[in-house]
Design an enzyme around this catalytic site. Structure first.
Site, PDB file in Angstrom:
ATOM      1  CD  GLU B  51      81.897  83.276  29.917  1.00 58.71           C
ATOM      2  OE1 GLU B  51      82.387  82.005  30.222  1.00 58.71           O
ATOM      3  OE2 GLU B  51      81.045  83.675  29.085  1.00 58.71           O
ATOM      4  CG  PHE B 113      68.097  81.567  25.674  1.00 58.11           C
ATOM      5  CD1 PHE B 113      68.538  80.330  25.545  1.00 58.11           C
ATOM      6  CD2 PHE B 113      69.085  82.360  25.322  1.00 58.11           C
ATOM      7  CE1 PHE B 113      69.707  79.865  25.055  1.00 58.11           C
ATOM      8  CE2 PHE B 113      70.122  82.519  24.610  1.00 58.11           C
ATOM      9  CZ  PHE B 113      70.454  81.027  24.514  1.00 58.11           C
ATOM     10  CD  GLN B 114      72.884  82.750  26.783  1.00 58.03           C
ATOM     11  OE1 GLN B 114      72.911  83.698  26.699  1.00 58.03           O
ATOM     12  NE2 GLN B 114      73.786  81.885  26.191  1.00 58.03           N
ATOM     13  CE  LYS B 163      69.485  92.456  25.722  1.00 57.42           C
ATOM     14  NZ  LYS B 163      69.240  91.430  24.829  1.00 57.42           N
ATOM     15  CG  MET B 469     100.164  67.193  45.243  1.00 55.75           C
ATOM     16  SD  MET B 469     101.813  67.211  45.999  1.00 55.75           S
ATOM     17  CE  MET B 469     102.115  69.002  46.180  1.00 55.75           C
TER      18      MET B 469
END
Lengths: 88, 570
Positions: B51, B113-114, B163, B469
Site C-alpha cells: 500500500e 478483525f483488521q 464494508k 548521507m
C-alpha cells in the site's frame, strides 16, 4: 508561556473535536480549559478554549492553522483571557 | 437517480470526479468496491505490491499531471500502510485522495478483525478525513474530497468507507460541482510589493513548490526577465525556472549552490513565492538573510510569517500573485553591482566534484550524464539522501514538474513508486528514478507492478554500498565512526542485476566511467520492460556545498572546512 482564549464555531460532526485537539497537540499548544456546547442551530457547536503558547509564539499563527480545518467554521482570539474566563 | 450498491456509487463517483487510474490492493473490507471496478471502462486499476507503493504512486501521478492522484487500501494494515504516503503528501502539498475500506458500522470500535481507526491515525497528516456512514452520501463525499485535495493549498484527503456501506443498496445522485473559492491577492499589498521591488538593490526571487503547484512558471519567467532579478529554486521548485537561464543561481539551502545561498544571505529583498522558509533552506533562522525585507506570497495564510516575519504578506495563488505583480511592477531595479557580485561567486564557486581517489565511479558524474543524455523532457524522481541532492544539483531541469521527490518528509523509498505513478500519468515521457541502494531496498517490490502493468520506468541505483548521507554525517560529525551504515551491496547482497531480472525487469550494471554513456543508452532503448541499472560508485563521495545543521548559511562549506562566505571578505 502566554495564555490566550479562543472562541470557535465547529461543525457538529463526529471527529471535529478530535481534529482541533490533535492540532493543539501537533503544534505544541497547552490546553488549560475547554468547553464544547451545541448551539440552538444544532449543526454547529460553540467551543471556548484557553490555551498556553510558548513564549514568542503569537496566537495569530494558531488561529490561521485552526482556520484551515474543514470543520472549523470560525475562530477568533479573544483579547483578554483573564476577563473572559470559560463559564464566566 | 439510479438504484445501485454503495460500491457502484463509489466507482461512478470516482469516474465523475475525473479519476482515470487507481493504485491499490484489495482486501476484506474494501472487497465490495473491487467488484464494480472490474467493469469500469474509465478507470484503470494498477495492482501494487504494497500500500505504501500505492500512496507514493498516487503522489507521483499527481505531481506529473497536476491532477488528483488516487490510492485504495483495505481496512487495518492496508490503511496503516498508507500513513507514510499521506504524511509525505501533506508535507509536500500533493493532492491525493486515499480511499480505505473499514469494518462494518455495527462492529466499529469493537477491535474487530483488521480494524484500525485510520481516520484518527491520519488526523495530523491529512487536510481532512471523511468516514462515510450513509451510502447515499458517497457521491457528495467523493466530489468534496477531490475538491478539497486540489483546492487552496493542495494535500491528501482520506475517505474511509465501512464494508456494509459499500454493500448496501442506495441511490446514485451525481454531486453538484464543488467550487473552490479563490482569494484575490490584496491590491494594496501588491502595490507595496511592486514599490519594494522597484527600489531594491539586492533582490532575489526565492521560489518554492507553490509556483509549481500553481502552474505559474511562465508568469514567473515574465516577471524575472522584466525585472532582471536573480532567481533561486528550492528542492520542491526545481524546474519552476529553467536551469539554463542566465538569471538562475540554482538551489539554495543546506546543499545549495554558493551563489544561491549568498544571494539570500546578502539580499535586501526576498520575494518569496509559494515557499515556507523551511529549516533546510534557512539554516539557523536568526542568521538567515539578516538584512532583507520580505515579500511573502502563499496560498496558505498559516505559512506567512510562520518562520520569518513578512514585511509584505500576500495571500493568494502564486499564479494570481505573479499576474498582479506583472501588472503592478512598472520599473526594473538597477542591479549592476548586485549581478557583478553574484557573477563573481558563480565564476569562483561553480558546482563541482572530485573523482574518488580509489578509482571508483563518481556518483555525480553518473547523474550528470543521465541528465544530459535523457534530457529535460523526461521526468526524474528521487529517493532521499545523497543521490537525491546530486539529482537536484546535477540534472538540468527546464520544466516545472520534471523533478519529483520527497522534500518535506524525506521519505526513503519514494523514487520507484513515484516514478511508477508518474509514468502512468504521462506515458509518453521517459521517467527515470534516481535512487540509492538503501532507498531501493525499501520499495523495489513495485518493479513487479511496473513489469506486469507495462509501466516501463528506468531506475538508476546510485549504489555506494552505504546509507550514504548518514555515512557522510558520521564522517563529518561522528569522527568517522560508521555505525550501521554499511549495506553490503558492493558485495552484491543483494545482487541488483539478478534482483531486477527476478522482478521482471532488465538488469544492467556499470562500474566504469567509459561505460556510463553506453549503459544509459542501452537502458533508453528498452521500451517493453522496466530497466534497473546498478551504478557501482565510490563510497566516499560527499555532497557539497553544505551548510552544517545548527549553523548559519554564511558558514556554507564548499568542501570540508572551506567557508568562502565566512572566511573571506567578498
Amino acid at each position: 508561556m502566554t495564555r490566550h482564549a479562543l472562541s470557535m464555531v465547529l461543525s457538529n460532526v463526529p471527529g471535529a473535536l478530535a481534529r482541533v485537539v490533535v492540532l493543539f497537540s501537533t503544534r505544541g499548544v497547552d490546553v488549560e480549559s475547554l468547553s464544547l456546547d451545541p448551539t440552538e442551530r444544532g449543526d454547529v457547536s460553540r467551543m471556548d478554549v484557553v490555551v498556553g503558547l510558548p513564549a514568542g509564539r503569537s496566537p495569530d499563527q494558531l488561529v490561521k492553522q485552526l482556520s484551515r480545518l474543514v470543520d472549523v467554521k470560525s475562530v477568533v482570539a479573544v483579547a483578554d483571557p483573564a476577563r473572559d474566563q470559560i463559564g464566566a | 437517480m439510479d438504484t445501485v450498491t454503495g460500491a457502484s456509487s463509489l466507482v461512478r463517483a470516482l469516474e465523475d470526479a475525473g479519476c482515470e487510474v487507481i493504485f491499490g490492493i484489495p482486501g476484506g473490507a474494501i472487497l465490495p468496491a473491487y467488484d464494480p471496478l472490474l467493469d469500469s471502462m474509465k478507470i484503470r486499476h494498477v495492482l501494487v505490491r504494497h500500500e505504501q507503493g500505492a500512496g507514493h504512486a498516487a503522489s507521483g501521478y499527481a505531481q506529473a499531471t497536476g491532477r488528483v492522484g488516487v490510492c485504495v487500501a483495505t481496512s487495518g494494515p492496508g490503511a496503516t500502510n498508507l500513513v507514510t504516503p499521506l504524511a509525505d503528501a501533506y508535507m509536500d502539498s500533493v493532492p491525493i485522495v486515499a480511499i480505505t475500506g473499514q469494518v462494518s458500522r455495527s462492529v466499529i470500535g469493537t477491535d474487530a478483525f483488521q480494524e484500525a481507526d485510520i481516520r484518527s491515525i491520519s488526523l495530523p497528516i491529512t487536510k481532512h478525513a471523511f468516514q462515510v456512514t450513509d451510502p447515499a452520501d458517497i457521491p457528495a463525499v467523493i466530489a468534496e474530497a477531490f475538491a478539497l485535495a486540489a483546492g487552496g493549498r493542495p494535500g491528501p484527503v482520506l475517505v474511509d468507507i465501512p464494508k456494509d456501506v459499500l454493500a448496501a443498496t442506495t441511490t446514485y445522485t451525481p454531486a453538484p460541482p464543488v467550487r473552490n473559492p479563490r482569494v484575490t491577492p490584496a491590491a494594496n499589498e501588491i502595490r507595496r510589493a511592486a514599490n519594494l521591488i522597484a527600489s531594491s538593490r539586492r533582490p532575489v526571487f526565492y521560489i518554492g513548490g507553490g509556483v509549481v503547484r500553481a502552474g505559474a512558471a511562465a508568469e514567473l519567467r515574465t516577471l524575472a526577465e522584466r525585472t532582471g532579478i536573480p532567481v533561486v529554486t528550492t528542492l520542491m521548485a526545481r524546474g519552476a525556472f529553467p536551469d539554463s537561464h542566465r538569471q538562475h543561481l540554482g538551489m539554495p539551502g543546506m546543499h545549495g549552490t554558493v551563489p544561491a545561498v549568498a544571494a539570500l544571505q546578502q539580499a535586501d529583498l526576498l520575494i518569496a513565492l509559494g515557499t515556507r522558509f523551511d529549516d533546510r533552506v534557512t539554516g539557523v533562522l536568526e542568521l538567515f538573510a539578516p538584512n532583507a525585507a520580505v515579500i511573502h506570497a502563499d496560498i496558505d495564510p498559516a505559512e506567512i510569517s510562520k518562520n520569518r516575519k513578512a514585511d509584505v504578506p500576500i495571500v493568494g495563488d502564486c499564479k494570481d500573485v505573479l499576474v498582479s505583480l506583472n501588472a503592478a511592477v512598472r520599473r526594473a531595479p538597477v542591479l549592476t553591482s548586485w549581478w557583478a557580485y553574484l557573477d563573481g561567486l558563480r565564476d569562483r564557486f561553480p558546482l563541482g566534484y572530485d573523482w574518488p581517489a580509489d578509482g571508483k565511479l563518481a556518483p555525480q558524474y553518473v547523474i550528470e550524464r543521465i541528465g544530459t543524455l535523457v534530457g529535460p523532457e523526461a521526468i526524474y524522481t528521487a529517493g532521499v539522501g545523497q543521490h537525491q541532492m546530486w539529482a537536484a544539483q546535477y540534472v538540468g531541469y527546464e520544466r516545472p514538474g520534471s523533478f519529483i521527490n520527497s522534500g518535506g518528509l524525506g521519505t526513503m523509498g519514494f523514487a520507484v513508486p513515484a516514478a511508477m505513478g508518474a509514468q502512468c500519468g504521462v506515458p509518453d515521457r521517459a521517467v527515470w528514478a534516481i535512487d540509492g541502494d538503501g532507498c531501493f531496498q525499501m520499495t523495489n517490490q513495485e518493479l513487479v507492478t511496473c513489469a506486469l502493468e507495462n509501466i516501463p520506468i528506468k531506475v538508476a541505483i546510485i549504489n555506494n554500498g552505504n546509507l550514504g548521507m548518514v555515512r557522510q554525517w558520521q564522517n563529518l560529525f561522528y569522527r568517522g565512526r560508521y555505525s550501521n551504515t554499511g549495506l553490503s551491496t558492493h558485495q552484491r547482497v543483494p545482487d541488483f542485476v539478478a534482483l531486477a531480472e527476478a522482478l521482471g525487469c532488465v538488469g544492467l550494471r556499470c562500474a566504469e566511467k567509459s561505460e556510463v554513456d553506453d549503459v544509459i543508452m542501452r537502458a533508453m532503448e528498452v521500451r517493453d520492460r522496466p530497466v534497473v541499472v546498478d551504478f557501482v560508485v565510490g563510497e566516499d563521495a560527499q555532497v557539497w556545498p553544505m551548510v552544517a545543521a545548527g549553523t548559519g548559511n554564511d558558514e556554507i562549506m564548499t568542501v570540508r572546512g572551506i567557508k568562502p562566505l565566512f572566511d573571506e571578505d567578498l
